[in-house]
Design a protein around this motif. Structure first.
Motif, mmCIF file in Angstrom:
data_model
loop_
_atom_site.group_PDB
_atom_site.id
_atom_site.type_symbol
_atom_site.label_atom_id
_atom_site.label_comp_id
_atom_site.label_asym_id
_atom_site.label_seq_id
_atom_site.Cartn_x
_atom_site.Cartn_y
_atom_site.Cartn_z
ATOM 1 N N ASN A 19 0.837 -1.210 0.000
ATOM 2 C CA ASN A 19 0.000 0.000 0.000
ATOM 3 C C ASN A 19 0.868 1.254 0.000
ATOM 4 O OD1 ASN A 19 -2.392 -1.425 -0.071
ATOM 5 N ND2 ASN A 19 -2.783 -1.248 2.121
ATOM 6 N N ALA A 20 1.943 1.235 0.779
ATOM 7 C CA ALA A 20 2.834 2.398 0.829
ATOM 8 C C ALA A 20 3.490 2.635 -0.533
ATOM 9 C CB ALA A 20 3.894 2.206 1.913
ATOM 10 N N VAL A 21 3.923 1.569 -1.198
ATOM 11 C CA VAL A 21 4.561 1.702 -2.513
ATOM 12 C C VAL A 21 3.544 2.170 -3.548
ATOM 13 C CG1 VAL A 21 5.586 0.387 -4.427
ATOM 14 C CG2 VAL A 21 6.452 0.098 -2.099
ATOM 15 N N LYS A 22 2.360 1.585 -3.518
ATOM 16 C CA LYS A 22 1.348 1.878 -4.538
ATOM 17 C C LYS A 22 0.860 3.330 -4.476
ATOM 18 C CE LYS A 22 -2.220 -0.847 -4.351
ATOM 19 N NZ LYS A 22 -3.443 -1.660 -4.438
ATOM 20 N N PHE A 23 0.695 3.855 -3.281
ATOM 21 C CA PHE A 23 0.050 5.161 -3.147
ATOM 22 C C PHE A 23 0.988 6.294 -2.755
ATOM 23 C CE2 PHE A 23 -3.332 2.013 -2.248
ATOM 24 C CZ PHE A 23 -4.143 2.312 -3.330
#
Length: 186
Positions: free
Chosen positions: A74-78
Motif C-alpha cells: 500500500n505504501a509503494v502503490k500510493f
C-alpha cells in the motif's frame, strides 16, 4: 493538524528496540519486488523468536509476512516520491509494525474516506460487502480487501495518523498494526 483513524492505543511510537528498515527511491525505483523481499526478511527475522514448533514458526512467519507485505505494498502503490520506513518489534505477545511514507493531498483525502468506512463496523461483514462489490465491478481499484482481511481473519488491529509534511501538498502517513502472536506459541 494530525488526524487519527483506527485503534487509538496502538498509534504510539515504536520502542527504541524496534528494527528499522528504510526503502529509498533511487535508480532501481521502489517496486512490488521490494515489498515481497522486505516482508519476507522481516517475517523470517521475527519468526525466529518462535521456537516451540515448526508449525508455530510457519504460522507466525506467514502472519507477519502477510501483514508487512500488505502494508508495504500500500505504501509503494500510493506514495509520493520518497522513502518508506518500516519499524517492527515484538512486544507483549504481539508483533507490532509501523510503516511511514508520504502521499499527495488528494490521495490522503481518498484514503481517509475509505478508512472512515472500514474502521467502523464488523470487519468480517465489511469484507464480504467489499468482495461482493468487487465481483459486481471488476474495475474497482480501492477495495481495501487486504486491510479488511487482516482485520477479519488475522485479528490485526490497525491505526493511521495523517499529518502535514511541510508546506507542500504532501501528507505524512503512519500506518500502525498489531497482530497477536502469543496465542500461537504459548
Amino acid at each position: 493538524m494530525a488526524m487519527l483513524f483506527g485503534t487509538t492505543d496502538i498509534a504510539i511510537g515504536m520502542k527504541d528496540s524496534a528494527t528499522r528498515v528504510r526503502l529509498f527511491d533511487g535508480p532501481l525505483d521502489l517496486s512490488w519486488h521490494h515489498c515481497a523481499t522486505t516482508s519476507d526478511f522481516i517475517a523470517d527475522l521475527f519468526a525466529l523468536h518462535i521456537q516451540s514448533s515448526r508449525d508455530d514458526y510457519r504460522e507466525v512467519r506467514h502472519s507477519i509476512g502477510y501483514l508487512v507485505n500488505e502494508l508495504i505494498e500500500n505504501a509503494v502503490k500510493f506514495r509520493a516520491p520518497g522513502e518508506i520506513t518500516i519499524e517492527a518489534a515484538i512486544d507483549s505477545g504481539c508483533f507490532k509494525v509501523k510503516v511511514s511514507n508520504v502521499v499527495d493531498g488528494e490521495t490522503a483525502v481518498e484514503f481517509q474516506n475509505l478508512l472512515s468506512e472500514i474502521t467502523v463496523g464488523d470487519p468480517s461483514e465489511l469484507l464480504i460487502q467489499r468482495i461482493e462489490a468487487n465481483a459486481a465491478d471488476p474495475e474497482m481499484t480501492s477495495s481495501c480487501l487486504g486491510l479488511l482481511t487482516l482485520m477479519s481473519d488475522y485479528g490485526t488491529r490497525l491505526a493511521w495518523i495523517f499529518s502535514p509534511a511541510g508546506e507542500s501538498d504532501l501528507v505524512h502517513v503512519e500506518t500502525y498494526a498489531s497482530i497477536p502472536i502469543s496465542k500461537i506459541h504459548s
